[in-house]
Design an enzyme around this catalytic site. Sequence first.
Site, short mmCIF file in Angstrom:
data_model
loop_
_atom_site.label_atom_id
_atom_site.label_comp_id
_atom_site.label_asym_id
_atom_site.label_seq_id
_atom_site.Cartn_x
_atom_site.Cartn_y
_atom_site.Cartn_z
N CYS A 116 2.24 -2.26 15.52
CA CYS A 116 2.11 -1.94 14.09
C CYS A 116 1.41 -3.05 13.32
O CYS A 116 1.77 -4.23 13.44
CB CYS A 116 3.50 -1.70 13.50
SG CYS A 116 3.45 -1.30 11.75
N CYS A 155 -0.45 5.96 9.93
CA CYS A 155 0.78 5.29 10.37
C CYS A 155 0.45 3.96 11.03
O CYS A 155 -0.35 3.92 11.96
CB CYS A 155 1.51 6.10 11.43
SG CYS A 155 2.20 7.62 10.86
N CYS A 158 3.58 8.59 0.86
CA CYS A 158 4.12 7.67 1.86
C CYS A 158 4.22 6.31 1.17
O CYS A 158 3.21 5.74 0.77
CB CYS A 158 3.18 7.63 3.06
SG CYS A 158 3.66 6.42 4.28
N CYS A 174 7.47 -4.79 15.52
CA CYS A 174 6.91 -3.82 16.47
C CYS A 174 5.49 -4.25 16.84
O CYS A 174 4.65 -4.44 15.95
CB CYS A 174 6.90 -2.42 15.85
SG CYS A 174 8.51 -1.91 15.23
N CYS A 215 6.88 -6.85 6.60
CA CYS A 215 8.00 -6.17 7.25
C CYS A 215 8.93 -7.16 7.91
O CYS A 215 8.50 -8.20 8.40
CB CYS A 215 7.49 -5.18 8.29
SG CYS A 215 8.80 -4.11 8.96
N GLU A 248 0.84 -1.19 0.00
CA GLU A 248 0.00 0.00 0.00
C GLU A 248 0.87 1.24 0.00
O GLU A 248 1.97 1.25 0.55
CB GLU A 248 -0.91 0.00 1.24
CG GLU A 248 -1.94 -1.12 1.14
CD GLU A 248 -2.82 -1.27 2.37
OE1 GLU A 248 -3.93 -1.77 2.23
OE2 GLU A 248 -2.40 -0.90 3.48
#
Length: 348
Positions: free
Chosen positions: A121, A339, A107, A118, A114, A94
């Site tokens: 997230c 975010c 962004c 974290c 990933c 995305e």
Amino acid sequence: MEIEKKDIRALTKEKLRDFFVDNGDKAFRGNQVYEWLWSKGAHSFEDMTNVSKETRAMLERNFVINHIKVDKMQKSEDGTVKNAVRLHDGLLVESVLIPTETRTTACVSSQVGCSLDCNFCATAKLKRMRNLNPDEIYDQVAAIDKESRLYHNRPLSNIVFMGMGEPLMNYPNVMKAIEKITSDEGLGMSPKRITVSTSGVTKMIKKLADDEVKFKLAVSLHSAVEEIRNKIMPFTKNFPLTELREALEYWYAKTKSRVTYEYVVWKGINDDKKSIDALVKFCKYVPCKVNLIEYNPIDDGEFQQASEESINAYISALEKADIVVKVRRSRGKDIDAACGQLANKDAE
Ligand code: SAH
């Protein structure tokens, strides 16, 4: 037997020029085709109208153009646009267009999923599938530039590598993409308008400094207390705060570029005095500014945005110590574009 065709955009300009010379044509033809592929953003050989039919057919026989495809575009009430981007192998990432009065920011993602873990997230819940190629990163930017011109009558002004993935775990491809984005043969953007954000991969921060990059650096700090940081970002056990400090001092000594710390304040996690004092102390090591980011819930209940008072306590402590601090309200929450919310939720 069908031979597998190569992605033509994996070739450098020199390699493309060589290809034409090897095939009895002029090197100049390589420049023309390169321009079509990059600054003109051609999606097919058909588009290359100043190239002869025979040459186009020859290219077709040898190559493919692996272009990304914007599968689905969602528009938020606040004007933020989220693109679900389909890659040539079917995987999705995305990217987000964030408009303000004066600028349009893209962004972009650097990995599918990933590498890191974290806990707060949504992207981290997807495991890392693969790194994006330079052209897949470039294409996200080019697509948002187009959308910005279409919806806001202005070109893209800024880029943040704050989408899916850890850019410094895909170092060579991110660097190649930025090279192309900033070159006149690509989008000709100034590196000063680009920010690469990392969770704190210390070795790679040093490498950025050695490579004398001209873009900006942001670090997702979230806590300057080792135990807390280790708990919410477990991979940081391999990158202690002392090492992070040292890497950032090295970065600043080489680049003279101020670091931005991204920081979310959560209830019961880092909303105490000890955390505030630790952040103020950490901010003294290198010239920096702090962005306090609003928390975007990711449906697991473990993390909650801290109270207004706690945020204000952070702001006054930082300001008292002469550290620049800004509160960043999230954009595009209603379409899961804020975010930490990028997780291909609506796109499958
Ligand atoms: N891996 C890089 C690039 C991603 S940037 C990095 O971590 O810097 C995405 C930013 O959003 C990071 O600062 C991250 O810590 C933050 N973030 C992640 N989840 C979030 C959430 N749920 N709410 C607010 N910010 C979040």
